[in-house]
Scaffold this active site. Sequence first.
Site, PDB file in Angstrom:
ATOM      1  N   LYS A  82      44.628  49.503  56.226  1.00  0.00           N
ATOM      2  CA  LYS A  82      45.136  50.253  57.066  1.00  0.00           C
ATOM      3  C   LYS A  82      46.434  50.213  57.436  1.00  0.00           C
ATOM      4  CE  LYS A  82      40.693  49.240  59.283  1.00  0.00           C
ATOM      5  NZ  LYS A  82      40.178  48.471  60.303  1.00  0.00           N
ATOM      6  N   GLY A  83      47.175  49.047  57.014  1.00  0.00           N
ATOM      7  CA  GLY A  83      48.222  48.866  57.405  1.00  0.00           C
ATOM      8  C   GLY A  83      49.666  49.805  57.193  1.00  0.00           C
ATOM      9  N   GLU A 104      52.477  50.896  50.724  1.00  0.00           N
ATOM     10  CA  GLU A 104      52.197  49.836  51.162  1.00  0.00           C
ATOM     11  C   GLU A 104      52.853  49.206  52.250  1.00  0.00           C
ATOM     12  OE1 GLU A 104      49.948  48.001  52.090  1.00  0.00           O
ATOM     13  OE2 GLU A 104      49.171  46.355  50.559  1.00  0.00           O
ATOM     14  N   ASP A 105      52.319  48.463  53.198  1.00  0.00           N
ATOM     15  CA  ASP A 105      53.064  48.036  54.425  1.00  0.00           C
ATOM     16  C   ASP A 105      54.165  46.717  54.018  1.00  0.00           C
ATOM     17  OD1 ASP A 105      51.141  46.102  53.966  1.00  0.00           O
ATOM     18  OD2 ASP A 105      50.354  46.250  56.219  1.00  0.00           O
ATOM     19  N   ASP A 156      53.554  40.187  50.035  1.00  0.00           N
ATOM     20  CA  ASP A 156      53.356  38.647  50.633  1.00  0.00           C
ATOM     21  C   ASP A 156      53.441  38.026  49.198  1.00  0.00           C
ATOM     22  OD1 ASP A 156      53.667  36.567  52.047  1.00  0.00           O
ATOM     23  OD2 ASP A 156      51.582  36.749  52.688  1.00  0.00           O
ATOM     24  N   LYS A 175      58.402  40.146  51.397  1.00  0.00           N
ATOM     25  CA  LYS A 175      58.747  38.550  51.847  1.00  0.00           C
ATOM     26  C   LYS A 175      58.669  37.879  50.612  1.00  0.00           C
ATOM     27  CE  LYS A 175      55.455  37.988  55.496  1.00  0.00           C
ATOM     28  NZ  LYS A 175      54.200  37.346  56.129  1.00  0.00           N
ATOM     29  N   PHE A 211      54.879  35.579  59.978  1.00  0.00           N
ATOM     30  CA  PHE A 211      53.969  36.680  60.299  1.00  0.00           C
ATOM     31  C   PHE A 211      54.343  37.698  61.146  1.00  0.00           C
ATOM     32  CE2 PHE A 211      49.792  38.431  61.270  1.00  0.00           C
ATOM     33  CZ  PHE A 211      49.144  38.692  59.998  1.00  0.00           C
ATOM     34  N   VAL A 212      54.330  38.973  60.765  1.00  0.00           N
ATOM     35  CA  VAL A 212      54.972  40.121  61.566  1.00  0.00           C
ATOM     36  C   VAL A 212      53.777  41.052  61.857  1.00  0.00           C
ATOM     37  CG1 VAL A 212      57.117  39.794  60.820  1.00  0.00           C
ATOM     38  CG2 VAL A 212      55.767  41.340  59.541  1.00  0.00           C
ATOM     39  N   ASP A 258      48.728  44.384  61.309  1.00  0.00           N
ATOM     40  CA  ASP A 258      47.943  43.905  62.225  1.00  0.00           C
ATOM     41  C   ASP A 258      48.136  42.167  62.404  1.00  0.00           C
ATOM     42  OD1 ASP A 258      46.343  43.950  59.838  1.00  0.00           O
ATOM     43  OD2 ASP A 258      44.916  43.000  61.235  1.00  0.00           O
ATOM     44  N   ARG A 284      48.549  47.048  65.500  1.00  0.00           N
ATOM     45  CA  ARG A 284      49.229  48.113  64.694  1.00  0.00           C
ATOM     46  C   ARG A 284      49.908  49.104  65.460  1.00  0.00           C
ATOM     47  NH1 ARG A 284      46.309  47.389  59.886  1.00  0.00           N
ATOM     48  NH2 ARG A 284      44.120  46.471  60.054  1.00  0.00           N
TER      49      ARG A 284
HETATM   50  P1  IMP Z   1      49.638  39.851  49.602  1.00  0.00           P
HETATM   51  O1  IMP Z   1      48.441  40.129  48.666  1.00  0.00           O
HETATM   52  O2  IMP Z   1      49.624  38.328  49.602  1.00  0.00           O
HETATM   53  O3  IMP Z   1      50.833  40.238  48.856  1.00  0.00           O
HETATM   54  O4  IMP Z   1      49.334  40.454  50.881  1.00  0.00           O
HETATM   55  C1  IMP Z   1      49.353  41.561  51.125  1.00  0.00           C
HETATM   56  C2  IMP Z   1      48.768  42.178  52.280  1.00  0.00           C
HETATM   57  O5  IMP Z   1      48.560  40.946  53.473  1.00  0.00           O
HETATM   58  C3  IMP Z   1      49.691  42.990  53.268  1.00  0.00           C
HETATM   59  O6  IMP Z   1      48.916  44.321  52.787  1.00  0.00           O
HETATM   60  C4  IMP Z   1      48.873  42.996  54.499  1.00  0.00           C
HETATM   61  O7  IMP Z   1      47.817  43.555  54.864  1.00  0.00           O
HETATM   62  C5  IMP Z   1      48.671  41.482  54.577  1.00  0.00           C
HETATM   63  N1  IMP Z   1      49.924  40.699  55.363  1.00  0.00           N
HETATM   64  C6  IMP Z   1      50.822  40.037  54.582  1.00  0.00           C
HETATM   65  N2  IMP Z   1      51.600  39.249  55.261  1.00  0.00           N
HETATM   66  C7  IMP Z   1      51.590  39.908  56.562  1.00  0.00           C
HETATM   67  C8  IMP Z   1      52.177  39.654  57.796  1.00  0.00           C
HETATM   68  O8  IMP Z   1      53.127  39.164  58.055  1.00  0.00           O
HETATM   69  N3  IMP Z   1      51.627  40.506  58.992  1.00  0.00           N
HETATM   70  C9  IMP Z   1      50.453  41.354  58.762  1.00  0.00           C
HETATM   71  N4  IMP Z   1      49.915  41.443  57.448  1.00  0.00           N
HETATM   72  C10 IMP Z   1      50.203  40.760  56.480  1.00  0.00           C
HETATM   73 MG    MG Z   2      48.088  45.958  53.599  1.00  0.00          MG
END
Ligand code: IMP
Ligand code: MG
Length: 183
Positions: free
Chosen positions: A45-46, A101-102, A105, A133, A154-155, A161, A167
């Site tokens: 939902k981000g 995408e939001d 990470d 990030k 973590f933001v 969220d 959100r």
């Molecule tokens: P990844 O698969 O590790 O790249 O994680 C991506 C997903 O983790 C994003 O779509 C977010 O939903 C969540 N996420 C990663 N870092 C944060 C953060 O700092 N705040 C909130 N959600 C995060």
């Molecule tokens: Mg997401």
Amino acid sequence: MILMNNAIKEIILTEEKIKKRVKELADDIIKDFPDGDLILIGVLKGSVIFISDLMRSMNVNVTMDFMAVSSYGMSSKTSGIVRILKDLDFDIENKDVIIVEDIIDTGTTLKYLYEYLKSRNPRALKICCLLDKPEKRNVDIKADYIGFEIPDAFVVGYGLDYAEMFRNLPYIGILKEEVYKKY
Ligand code: IMP
Ligand code: MG
């Protein structure tokens, strides 16, 4: 009851700054796809707030679709496992597609989505991500359009969220530690 503002330690991106950058991202995308006819795929939902601002900054025909995946559960650490909870409503074969995408990470979620959507033979497949990030990346994936690089914190806010909360903050900020302890 917690007041949203009181839970934030530091605002890292203000509403104004986000608004300006979202317009620039929309312009960059339209420069690459001047005829429009794009499908924006939001990752639930981000990305909901981001995609709605992004598409309203585009003065060409775009449609939207959504996918839902889970990789995090209710915690602030990634599990490394990606599951599809909601698939696309429309066929993307031979279409120009932008994943919206939001945040990237570790990159696990986007890498999985990218490969999955690629296998459906779109004409073009690009990634537009509001936040990056880079420090935490452990799979090889890069967004084509990036809003902001941020440090490894973590933001929340502007769609992002913590345990489904925050959100609706209009800006992006770092949570106070005491909030993690409480929920
Ligand atoms: P990844 O698969 O590790 O790249 O994680 C991506 C997903 O983790 C994003 O779509 C977010 O939903 C969540 N996420 C990663 N870092 C944060 C953060 O700092 N705040 C909130 N959600 C995060
Ligand atoms: Mg997401």
